[in-house]
Scaffold this motif. Structure first.
Motif, PDB file in Angstrom:
ATOM      1  N   TYR A  25       0.827  -1.212   0.000  1.00 53.47           N
ATOM      2  CA  TYR A  25       0.000   0.000   0.000  1.00 53.47           C
ATOM      3  C   TYR A  25       0.859   1.258   0.000  1.00 53.47           C
ATOM      4  O   TYR A  25       0.436   2.310  -0.488  1.00 53.47           O
ATOM      5  CB  TYR A  25      -0.923   0.025   1.217  1.00 53.47           C
ATOM      6  CG  TYR A  25      -1.894  -1.129   1.256  1.00 53.47           C
ATOM      7  CD1 TYR A  25      -2.872  -1.270   0.280  1.00 53.47           C
ATOM      8  CD2 TYR A  25      -1.831  -2.091   2.261  1.00 53.47           C
ATOM      9  CE1 TYR A  25      -3.767  -2.333   0.298  1.00 53.47           C
ATOM     10  CE2 TYR A  25      -2.723  -3.156   2.296  1.00 53.47           C
ATOM     11  CZ  TYR A  25      -3.676  -3.281   1.311  1.00 53.47           C
ATOM     12  OH  TYR A  25      -4.563  -4.329   1.337  1.00 53.47           O
TER      13      TYR A  25
ATOM     14  N   GLU B 108      -7.517  12.564  -1.086  1.00 52.07           N
ATOM     15  CA  GLU B 108      -6.876  12.272  -2.365  1.00 52.07           C
ATOM     16  C   GLU B 108      -5.361  12.491  -2.255  1.00 52.07           C
ATOM     17  O   GLU B 108      -4.574  11.729  -2.830  1.00 52.07           O
ATOM     18  CB  GLU B 108      -7.457  13.159  -3.458  1.00 52.07           C
ATOM     19  CG  GLU B 108      -6.929  12.835  -4.850  1.00 52.07           C
ATOM     20  CD  GLU B 108      -7.589  13.678  -5.929  1.00 52.07           C
ATOM     21  OE1 GLU B 108      -7.535  13.275  -7.102  1.00 52.07           O
ATOM     22  OE2 GLU B 108      -8.151  14.748  -5.601  1.00 52.07           O
TER      23      GLU B 108
ATOM     24  N   ARG C 202      -2.453   9.679  -2.982  1.00 48.17           N
ATOM     25  CA  ARG C 202      -1.426   9.883  -4.015  1.00 48.17           C
ATOM     26  C   ARG C 202      -0.053  10.229  -3.450  1.00 48.17           C
ATOM     27  O   ARG C 202       0.912  10.323  -4.214  1.00 48.17           O
ATOM     28  CB  ARG C 202      -1.881  10.986  -4.968  1.00 48.17           C
ATOM     29  CG  ARG C 202      -3.057  10.550  -5.846  1.00 48.17           C
ATOM     30  CD  ARG C 202      -3.511  11.652  -6.772  1.00 48.17           C
ATOM     31  NE  ARG C 202      -4.479  11.152  -7.747  1.00 48.17           N
ATOM     32  CZ  ARG C 202      -5.188  11.919  -8.557  1.00 48.17           C
ATOM     33  NH1 ARG C 202      -5.032  13.242  -8.517  1.00 48.17           N
ATOM     34  NH2 ARG C 202      -6.045  11.402  -9.411  1.00 48.17           N
TER      35      ARG C 202
ATOM     36  N   LEU D 229       2.872   6.267  -7.035  1.00 52.87           N
ATOM     37  CA  LEU D 229       1.406   6.311  -7.158  1.00 52.87           C
ATOM     38  C   LEU D 229       0.889   7.747  -7.186  1.00 52.87           C
ATOM     39  O   LEU D 229      -0.296   7.989  -6.959  1.00 52.87           O
ATOM     40  CB  LEU D 229       0.762   5.553  -5.984  1.00 52.87           C
ATOM     41  CG  LEU D 229       1.176   4.075  -5.858  1.00 52.87           C
ATOM     42  CD1 LEU D 229       0.557   3.455  -4.602  1.00 52.87           C
ATOM     43  CD2 LEU D 229       0.737   3.294  -7.093  1.00 52.87           C
ATOM     44  N   GLU D 230       1.782   8.676  -7.481  1.00 54.06           N
ATOM     45  CA  GLU D 230       1.415  10.089  -7.421  1.00 54.06           C
ATOM     46  C   GLU D 230       0.305  10.459  -8.413  1.00 54.06           C
ATOM     47  O   GLU D 230      -0.431  11.424  -8.181  1.00 54.06           O
ATOM     48  CB  GLU D 230       2.647  10.961  -7.685  1.00 54.06           C
ATOM     49  CG  GLU D 230       3.719  10.863  -6.604  1.00 54.06           C
ATOM     50  CD  GLU D 230       4.691   9.727  -6.803  1.00 54.06           C
ATOM     51  OE1 GLU D 230       5.702   9.671  -6.087  1.00 54.06           O
ATOM     52  OE2 GLU D 230       4.441   8.863  -7.692  1.00 54.06           O
ATOM     53  N   ASN D 231       0.186   9.716  -9.491  1.00 49.68           N
ATOM     54  CA  ASN D 231      -0.826  10.039 -10.505  1.00 49.68           C
ATOM     55  C   ASN D 231      -1.905   8.967 -10.611  1.00 49.68           C
ATOM     56  O   ASN D 231      -2.614   8.893 -11.619  1.00 49.68           O
ATOM     57  CB  ASN D 231      -0.142  10.225 -11.868  1.00 49.68           C
ATOM     58  CG  ASN D 231       0.838  11.384 -11.873  1.00 49.68           C
ATOM     59  OD1 ASN D 231       0.498  12.493 -11.462  1.00 49.68           O
ATOM     60  ND2 ASN D 231       2.061  11.134 -12.326  1.00 49.68           N
ATOM     61  N   ARG D 232      -2.028   8.158  -9.583  1.00 46.97           N
ATOM     62  CA  ARG D 232      -3.023   7.092  -9.620  1.00 46.97           C
ATOM     63  C   ARG D 232      -4.436   7.667  -9.694  1.00 46.97           C
ATOM     64  O   ARG D 232      -4.718   8.756  -9.179  1.00 46.97           O
ATOM     65  CB  ARG D 232      -2.900   6.223  -8.353  1.00 46.97           C
ATOM     66  CG  ARG D 232      -3.403   6.931  -7.102  1.00 46.97           C
ATOM     67  CD  ARG D 232      -3.035   6.245  -5.809  1.00 46.97           C
ATOM     68  NE  ARG D 232      -3.579   4.917  -5.709  1.00 46.97           N
ATOM     69  CZ  ARG D 232      -3.547   4.189  -4.595  1.00 46.97           C
ATOM     70  NH1 ARG D 232      -3.000   4.685  -3.481  1.00 46.97           N
ATOM     71  NH2 ARG D 232      -4.044   2.983  -4.559  1.00 46.97           N
ATOM     72  N   PRO D 233      -5.358   6.976 -10.347  1.00 46.45           N
ATOM     73  CA  PRO D 233      -6.752   7.438 -10.374  1.00 46.45           C
ATOM     74  C   PRO D 233      -7.342   7.419  -8.959  1.00 46.45           C
ATOM     75  O   PRO D 233      -6.953   6.588  -8.124  1.00 46.45           O
ATOM     76  CB  PRO D 233      -7.453   6.412 -11.270  1.00 46.45           C
ATOM     77  CG  PRO D 233      -6.352   5.753 -12.039  1.00 46.45           C
ATOM     78  CD  PRO D 233      -5.160   5.750 -11.153  1.00 46.45           C
ATOM     79  N   TYR D 234      -8.255   8.324  -8.707  1.00 51.43           N
ATOM     80  CA  TYR D 234      -8.949   8.344  -7.415  1.00 51.43           C
ATOM     81  C   TYR D 234     -10.444   8.520  -7.681  1.00 51.43           C
ATOM     82  O   TYR D 234     -11.004   9.613  -7.511  1.00 51.43           O
ATOM     83  CB  TYR D 234      -8.409   9.463  -6.523  1.00 51.43           C
ATOM     84  CG  TYR D 234      -8.817   9.319  -5.070  1.00 51.43           C
ATOM     85  CD1 TYR D 234      -8.321   8.284  -4.279  1.00 51.43           C
ATOM     86  CD2 TYR D 234      -9.706  10.222  -4.487  1.00 51.43           C
ATOM     87  CE1 TYR D 234      -8.683   8.142  -2.955  1.00 51.43           C
ATOM     88  CE2 TYR D 234     -10.077  10.090  -3.157  1.00 51.43           C
ATOM     89  CZ  TYR D 234      -9.566   9.049  -2.391  1.00 51.43           C
ATOM     90  OH  TYR D 234      -9.937   8.911  -1.068  1.00 51.43           O
TER      91      TYR D 234
END
Length: 409
Positions: free
Chosen positions: A222, A343, A347, A352-357
């Protein structure tokens, strides 16, 4: 009487950084002469005046001597004989010790322009250690000018470490610590402020709850960055990149304080860290007299951020109670800020800075859903005390429908 532009306006002009205020130092004058020319006195500790037309600040050139502890423990001396160089040497950093006359000529006796060119934050003299507030100021300047590549000089960090271990930081008033910290939080790289404080040992003195996060592991599936402190600063970076409000940034900073209290035998899991975080967030806020609204928002983000991550799996009733706690009907802007903070948490993780949320859009739909349901939408036979109960039932029903629709999609 000679007047020079000093401080931030000169510094930022050389750097090409925007500035809004201008401060001046006056050499060869007296308080009476300033009054005779229409200047308005405003300084309590030493003579500072407002220009009769522009209302900009004009301070008489002065020297200072340490008389006691803290940043109030100074005796100031003003006299027409005090030189510009004597005034500038009492300033904190070389980049703040540059003056400019009306013709645009620079007076830079301590190498500030060169340090600007070299991107160095360096103290002017060893008198730096006389004022503990300078530890916070240097860290704040490091956050402000990180975008240009500025770093703190090693010899200045050494003096900051001296201050951190001297007991002087404890003499800073809560209001002053919060003022410097809140200003730093609004910089583009607020995370640098806390990193510099950590480097010099001031973080453990002033913000032990935040310092305790560093070195605490998390589950790598995670949190690829693993370290709780690193995650906190990465989350704060996200809030800065999106230019979120002070309340959001502060809430992000303290949202995981409970992880520092996780029993060692259950690491790297952090079950119930949201509940454990309530006490340290409260203590930090009370210690620095954080504004009530900011504190309350930080507490609700601390307690509820996992619910935001789980929003799309929550039953209608559970989601309604979360929205109620966020005061969705009266303060929808608080729901939006809550989503923003969560959010940033999602991120603020390595890779994972641009992962979808998708939880963001889902919660915004849920908010509009419950806010659009009014008493007029109920059957006409619903009267009196039953209205409130039926409104809740209808809102929960619509939230269940939203969840079902989302799952089908």
């Amino acid at each position: 009487m000679r007047v020079y532009l000093v401080g931030g306006a000169v510094r930022d002009q050389l750097l090409g950084h925007p500035y809004h205020e201008k401060d001046y130092v006056v050499v060869g004058s007296t308080p009476q002469k300033m009054l005779d020319q229409g200047y308005q006195p405003v300084g309590r500790d030493f003579p500072v005046f407002l220009h009769p037309k522009t209302k900009e600040e004009y301070a008489l050139a002065r020297t200072e001597r340490k008389q006691g502890q803290g940043y109030h423990g100074f005796e100031f001396y003003t006299d027409p004989s005090v030189t510009l160089e004597q005034d500038l040497i009492r300033r904190d950093l070389t980049i703040n010790a540059i003056a400019q006359d009306d013709a645009g000529h620079l007076y830079d006796p301590y190498g500030g322009a060169q340090d600007i060119q070299n991107k160095i934050l360096r103290h002017v003299s060893d008198a730096f250690v006389e004022d503990p507030l300078r530890v916070l100021r240097v860290a704040r300047f490091a956050a402000r000018y990180a975008q240009y590549g500025f770093v703190v000089a090693e010899e200045t960090l050494a003096l900051m470490r001296t201050l951190a271990t001297s007991g002087e930081l404890e003499c800073l008033t809560p209001e002053r610590v919060w003022k410097e910290t809140s200003r730093a939080l609004m910089e583009k790289h607020a995370d640098v402020y806390f990193e510099v404080l950590r480097q010099c040992g001031a973080l453990t003195v002033l913000f032990p709850e935040i310092d305790a996060l560093f070195g605490v592991p998390q589950r790598p599936e995670y949190h690829p960055e693993i370290d709780c402190g690193i995650h906190t600063l990465m989350s704060l970076q996200q809030a800065c990149q999106h230019n979120y409000s002070l309340d959001v940034r502060f809430a992000v900073l303290v949202h995981d304080l409970g992880k520092a209290l996780t029993p060692v035998d259950v690491l790297p899991r952090h079950i119930m860290h949201e509940q454990r975080g309530i006490e340290p967030v409260t203590m930090l806020c009370e210690r620095f007299k954080v504004p009530t609204a900011t504190k309350q928002f930080a507490l609700i983000v601390c307690k509820e951020h996992l619910k935001c991550h789980q929003a799309m799996t929550l039953k209608g009733g559970t989601l309604w109670r979360l929205l109620q706690r966020l005061d969705v009907l009266r303060r929808p802007e608080r729901v939006i800020e809550f989503i923003q903070a969560c959010e940033c948490d999602a991120r603020g993780r390595l890779g994972l800075e641009n992962r979808p949320y998708p939880q963001k859009d889902y919660l915004l739909k849920a908010m509009e859903c419950v806010r659009n349901i009014k008493a007029k939408d109920l059957p006409s036979y619903v009267k009196g005390p039953d209205i409130g109960e039926q409104l809740i039932k209808k809102r929960i029903y619509e939230l269940d429908q939203l969840k079902r629709s989302q799952q089908e999609t």
